[in-house]
Design an enzyme around this catalytic site. Structure first.
Site, short mmCIF file in Angstrom:
data_model
loop_
_atom_site.label_atom_id
_atom_site.label_comp_id
_atom_site.label_asym_id
_atom_site.label_seq_id
_atom_site.Cartn_x
_atom_site.Cartn_y
_atom_site.Cartn_z
N ASP A 120 0.85 -1.19 0.00
CA ASP A 120 0.00 0.00 0.00
C ASP A 120 0.89 1.24 0.00
OD1 ASP A 120 -1.89 1.95 0.38
OD2 ASP A 120 -2.80 1.06 2.16
N ASP A 178 -3.22 2.61 -5.87
CA ASP A 178 -2.12 2.68 -4.92
C ASP A 178 -1.91 1.41 -4.10
OD1 ASP A 178 -4.50 2.98 -3.60
OD2 ASP A 178 -3.83 4.58 -2.27
N GLU A 179 -2.61 0.32 -4.44
CA GLU A 179 -2.46 -0.92 -3.69
C GLU A 179 -2.33 -2.09 -4.65
OE1 GLU A 179 -5.41 -1.53 -0.57
OE2 GLU A 179 -6.01 0.58 -0.75
#
Length: 415
Positions: A9, A105-106
């Site tokens: 993350d 974003d992960e």
């Protein structure tokens, strides 16, 4: 053999990318926000310093400024975020070809088959990833390491920023079960309220609950959540090109000014429905259900849904459903700040083959003609640009005067 799954993350992603251009602000409270002039003045991301002052994602700028008068606001640059997201994915790809993005974003990584190539120690490899991300891209990540995707994600959330958390099977009762049930993947407010009404407040409570009772309470979702809590979840990590099709497709807009009256609201509906329908056709999907969310200037939201007359990816059919929902849920004279239209209950075009209605054959024929026409419009837009063709109507002209692409929020939801 126990699987080894990472969840990576990127910490405060939007804010961290912006701060690459403003290193002097790294220790100051900073937030990335929408454009106040276009009425998109909400906090999109904040750094750790702003978080410590109580600034929250999705609150308005004036609320954030009241908490933190010294807050520095930076505009969003989504092209930059896509660029750095791609670079992060390339870094992950050095260690495994099983990299499944979960938003911009992960990502989940399955390193079960490659761990031995990099020393065999999951924590050491996670720390190596964090170090390389910082050295090469100037960004930090939190990494959760576990035996399935759900607990790996819990691990990345457990300690931030720039941390590694390992959750082994024997760690679950101590680390996972005391956490609030809302920390579990896909437990939203409505689900949490239903669980708490049955005395289920922690993940451990959920794991100890009767599985069949949860099924009766929440359907298949209840059974799935019980598997999540007990560690029985075992879905694979899929490479980016093999992710399952979306379960819903939605578009939302905060309008440049409040909409008032049937004509203006219909114009907003038309614009959103055209975008939703085009994306359904792009995925070769049709929807069984149409959902509408309406937001007032006071940020109160009303949500409604209904079944479509038949599986559809035609904007005018989706728009008709949306208008019928709004008719029963909204006062046409009340100002409308924002609206989201979502197509749910998705099925493939092959599964959705429409049978001719013996009692209303003309309606079915009309829908088929509209779909054929809109596919032709898709081809023209793909070749010559989005604005080359559209419906010639007063609603279209009105829509162009009240909307702007800067405010569009697009979503595709799946597992």
């Amino acid at each position: 053999m126990e699987r080894v799954i990472f969840h990576c993350d990127l910490n405060a992603f939007y804010a961290s990318v912006e701060l690459l251009s403003y290193p002097e602000l790294r220790q100051a409270p900073v937030a990335v926000c929408g454009d106040p002039a276009a009425r998109h003045g909400i906090i999109l991301a904040k750094n750790e310093a702003a978080k410590a002052m109580g600034v929250r994602t999705a609150e308005t700028i004036w609320q954030a400024k009241r908490k933190c008068p010294d807050l520095t606001l930076l505009p969003a640059h989504h092209d930059k975020y896509r660029y750095y997201s791609r670079l992060a994915g390339e870094l992950y790809g050095r260690y495994t070809d099983l990299v499944e993005p979960f938003g911009i974003d992960e990502s989940w990584l399955d390193v079960t088959g490659t761990l031995h190539l990099f020393g065999g120690d999951p924590r050491a490899l996670a720390d190596r990833l964090r170090r390389e991300m910082k050295e090469e891209l100037g960004l930090t990540i939190s990494v959760g390491v576990s035996f399935n995707k759900v607990f790996a994600k819990l691990g990345s959330d457990y300690k931030k920023p720039d941390a590694t958390t390992v959750i082994r099977r024997e760690d679950v009762p101590r680390l996972v079960w005391p956490l609030p049930v809302t920390d579990l993947l896909f437990v939203g407010r409505a689900t949490a309220a239903a669980l708490e009404s049955r005395g289920i407040h922690t993940i451990g409570d959920l794991a100890r609950a009767d599985r069949e009772g949860l099924g009766r309470l929440l359907g298949k979702h209840g059974l799935q959540l019980h598997d999540y809590a007990t560690g029985a979840e075992h879905s694979p990590v899929r490479p980016a090109g093999q992710t399952p099709p979306p379960k819903s497709v939605g578009n939302g807009l905060t309008f440049r000014r409040d909409l008032v009256g049937r004509e203006e609201i219909r114009a907003g509906v038309q614009l959103l429905c055209e975008r939703v329908a085009a994306r359904l056709r792009r995925h070769q999907l049709k929807c069984l259900t149409v959902q509408v969310a309406l937001r007032s200037p006071e940020f109160k939201t009303v949500s409604r849904q209904k079944a479509a007359p038949s599986p559809t990816n035609v904007s005018r059919v989706i728009g008709q459903c949306a208008m019928e929902l709004i008719e029963g849920a909204w006062n046409w004279s009340a100002p409308l700040r924002a609206m989201t239209i979502t197509a749910a209950g998705l099925v493939s075009e092959e599964e959705a083959g429409e049978q001719m209605d013996l009692f209303a054959p003309q309606a079915a024929q009309r829908r088929q003609k509209q779909e054929k026409m809109e596919r032709a419009m898709d081809q023209l837009r793909e070749k010559f640009g989005a604005d080359v063709i559209g419906y010639a109507s007063r609603q279209t002209r009105t829509a162009r005067s009240i909307t702007g692409d800067e405010g569009e929020e697009e979503g595709e939801k799946g597992k």
